[in-house]
Design a protein around this motif. Structure first.
Motif, PDB file in Angstrom:
ATOM      1  N   UNK A  59      51.689  31.809  32.865  1.00 23.93           N
ATOM      2  CA  UNK A  59      50.880  31.953  34.086  1.00 23.93           C
ATOM      3  C   UNK A  59      51.296  33.182  34.882  1.00 23.93           C
ATOM      4  N   UNK A  60      52.602  33.426  34.976  1.00 20.39           N
ATOM      5  CA  UNK A  60      53.087  34.599  35.708  1.00 20.39           C
ATOM      6  C   UNK A  60      52.580  35.871  35.048  1.00 20.39           C
ATOM      7  N   UNK A  61      52.646  35.921  33.709  1.00 23.62           N
ATOM      8  CA  UNK A  61      52.179  37.102  32.975  1.00 23.62           C
ATOM      9  C   UNK A  61      50.692  37.334  33.223  1.00 23.62           C
ATOM     10  N   UNK A  62      49.893  36.265  33.194  1.00 22.45           N
ATOM     11  CA  UNK A  62      48.452  36.397  33.444  1.00 22.45           C
ATOM     12  C   UNK A  62      48.185  36.899  34.858  1.00 22.45           C
ATOM     13  N   UNK A  63      48.940  36.393  35.831  1.00 23.62           N
ATOM     14  CA  UNK A  63      48.748  36.825  37.216  1.00 23.62           C
ATOM     15  C   UNK A  63      49.107  38.295  37.398  1.00 23.62           C
ATOM     16  N   UNK A  64      50.203  38.729  36.766  1.00 24.67           N
ATOM     17  CA  UNK A  64      50.607  40.139  36.869  1.00 24.67           C
ATOM     18  C   UNK A  64      49.542  41.032  36.238  1.00 24.67           C
ATOM     19  N   UNK A  65      49.035  40.624  35.060  1.00 30.69           N
ATOM     20  CA  UNK A  65      47.991  41.416  34.405  1.00 30.69           C
ATOM     21  C   UNK A  65      46.731  41.474  35.268  1.00 30.69           C
ATOM     22  N   UNK A  66      46.376  40.358  35.898  1.00 33.27           N
ATOM     23  CA  UNK A  66      45.196  40.335  36.754  1.00 33.27           C
ATOM     24  C   UNK A  66      45.375  41.266  37.957  1.00 33.27           C
ATOM     25  N   UNK A  72      43.677  48.756  39.364  1.00 33.33           N
ATOM     26  CA  UNK A  72      42.968  49.838  38.675  1.00 33.33           C
ATOM     27  C   UNK A  72      41.477  49.825  38.998  1.00 33.33           C
ATOM     28  N   UNK A  73      41.038  48.805  39.714  1.00 33.32           N
ATOM     29  CA  UNK A  73      39.624  48.725  40.078  1.00 33.32           C
ATOM     30  C   UNK A  73      38.789  47.957  39.072  1.00 33.32           C
ATOM     31  N   UNK A  74      39.410  47.366  38.082  1.00 30.29           N
ATOM     32  CA  UNK A  74      38.668  46.579  37.096  1.00 30.29           C
ATOM     33  C   UNK A  74      38.399  45.189  37.672  1.00 30.29           C
ATOM     34  N   UNK A  75      37.190  44.735  37.438  1.00 31.73           N
ATOM     35  CA  UNK A  75      36.833  43.387  37.877  1.00 31.73           C
ATOM     36  C   UNK A  75      36.226  42.647  36.698  1.00 31.73           C
ATOM     37  N   UNK A  76      36.451  41.349  36.621  1.00 32.24           N
ATOM     38  CA  UNK A  76      35.876  40.592  35.498  1.00 32.24           C
ATOM     39  C   UNK A  76      34.362  40.519  35.607  1.00 32.24           C
ATOM     40  N   UNK A  77      33.711  40.473  34.462  1.00 35.77           N
ATOM     41  CA  UNK A  77      32.253  40.350  34.443  1.00 35.77           C
ATOM     42  C   UNK A  77      31.871  38.898  34.724  1.00 35.77           C
ATOM     43  N   UNK A  78      30.609  38.681  34.998  1.00 44.16           N
ATOM     44  CA  UNK A  78      30.121  37.325  35.255  1.00 44.16           C
ATOM     45  C   UNK A  78      30.323  36.455  34.015  1.00 44.16           C
ATOM     46  N   UNK A  79      30.110  37.016  32.843  1.00 44.90           N
ATOM     47  CA  UNK A  79      30.290  36.250  31.605  1.00 44.90           C
ATOM     48  C   UNK A  79      31.753  35.833  31.434  1.00 44.90           C
ATOM     49  N   UNK A  80      32.685  36.724  31.770  1.00 43.62           N
ATOM     50  CA  UNK A  80      34.107  36.388  31.665  1.00 43.62           C
ATOM     51  C   UNK A  80      34.482  35.286  32.668  1.00 43.62           C
ATOM     52  N   UNK A  81      33.937  35.367  33.875  1.00 41.35           N
ATOM     53  CA  UNK A  81      34.222  34.342  34.875  1.00 41.35           C
ATOM     54  C   UNK A  81      33.665  32.981  34.459  1.00 41.35           C
ATOM     55  N   UNK A  82      32.441  32.969  33.913  1.00 44.34           N
ATOM     56  CA  UNK A  82      31.858  31.704  33.465  1.00 44.34           C
ATOM     57  C   UNK A  82      32.618  31.144  32.275  1.00 44.34           C
ATOM     58  N   UNK A  83      33.100  32.015  31.388  1.00 41.84           N
ATOM     59  CA  UNK A  83      33.885  31.541  30.254  1.00 41.84           C
ATOM     60  C   UNK A  83      35.202  30.928  30.721  1.00 41.84           C
ATOM     61  N   UNK A  84      35.777  31.476  31.771  1.00 45.19           N
ATOM     62  CA  UNK A  84      37.058  30.981  32.273  1.00 45.19           C
ATOM     63  C   UNK A  84      36.897  29.719  33.106  1.00 45.19           C
ATOM     64  N   UNK A  85      35.891  29.679  34.005  1.00 41.12           N
ATOM     65  CA  UNK A  85      35.768  28.587  34.960  1.00 41.12           C
ATOM     66  C   UNK A  85      34.633  27.616  34.665  1.00 41.12           C
ATOM     67  N   UNK A  86      33.730  27.939  33.744  1.00 42.10           N
ATOM     68  CA  UNK A  86      32.601  27.064  33.448  1.00 42.10           C
ATOM     69  C   UNK A  86      31.403  27.384  34.314  1.00 42.10           C
ATOM     70  N   UNK A  87      30.292  26.763  34.004  1.00 43.72           N
ATOM     71  CA  UNK A  87      29.049  27.043  34.724  1.00 43.72           C
ATOM     72  C   UNK A  87      29.078  26.572  36.171  1.00 43.72           C
ATOM     73  N   UNK A  88      29.818  25.497  36.444  1.00 38.93           N
ATOM     74  CA  UNK A  88      29.850  24.989  37.821  1.00 38.93           C
ATOM     75  C   UNK A  88      31.102  25.460  38.556  1.00 38.93           C
ATOM     76  N   UNK A  89      31.788  26.452  38.026  1.00 37.84           N
ATOM     77  CA  UNK A  89      32.955  27.081  38.634  1.00 37.84           C
ATOM     78  C   UNK A  89      34.108  26.102  38.857  1.00 37.84           C
TER      79      UNK A  89
END
Length: 140
Positions: A59-66, A72-89
């Motif tokens: 979890x720490x590694x994922x948070x540091x990478x995020x 760097x100005x990178x933001x996750x796409x909507x598809x990546x967010x839905x894949x991570x959190x599901x359709x109902x967030x």
């Protein structure tokens, strides 16, 4: 003895060493050979903190990478967010699709089914009422 060996084989080498160590492991806590259950429970007791620490480090590694991606100005796409959190967030229960209710087959469908599979459907023949027969007293 084979069962204890099979149980120990499921754990990493460090856990096996901790279980079998003559000073700190099961041999120092038991007067006689431990049962398979005791070895299993000791293994999980020793292995649980290791697994929790590995999950924590992940979890720490994922948070540091995020954070680095955000810097760097990178933001996750909507598809990546839905894949991570599901359709109902992740809020509430996931919606289940409504399943259509099965309806009973009609008499014509049953006749066709019985005829097709040669099951011999023979509808009951009801006798015709004659006016001469006495009434049973029950409504028709």
């Amino acid at each position: 003895m084979a069962a204890i060996t099979a149980v120990l084989a499921r754990f990493p080498r460090d856990v096996i060493t901790a279980i079998t160590h003559p000073v700190t492991g099961l041999p120092s806590k038991k007067d006689w050979l431990p049962t398979v259950k005791e070895v299993f429970e000791a293994g999980h007791e020793i292995y649980a903190p290791i697994l929790e620490n590995e999950a924590r480090l992940k979890r720490i590694k994922e948070q540091v990478e995020m954070r680095e991606r955000e810097e760097r100005g990178e933001r996750p796409t909507m598809a990546q967010l839905k894949a991570k959190y599901g359709d109902n967030w992740g809020i509430g229960e996931p919606e289940k699709p409504i399943e259509p209710k099965a309806q009973a087959p009609s008499i014509d469908q049953l006749r066709h089914h019985y005829a097709h599979y040669d099951l011999g459907l023979k509808p009951k023949e009801y006798p015709q009422k004659s006016e001469e027969e006495p009434s049973s007293g029950l409504p028709d």
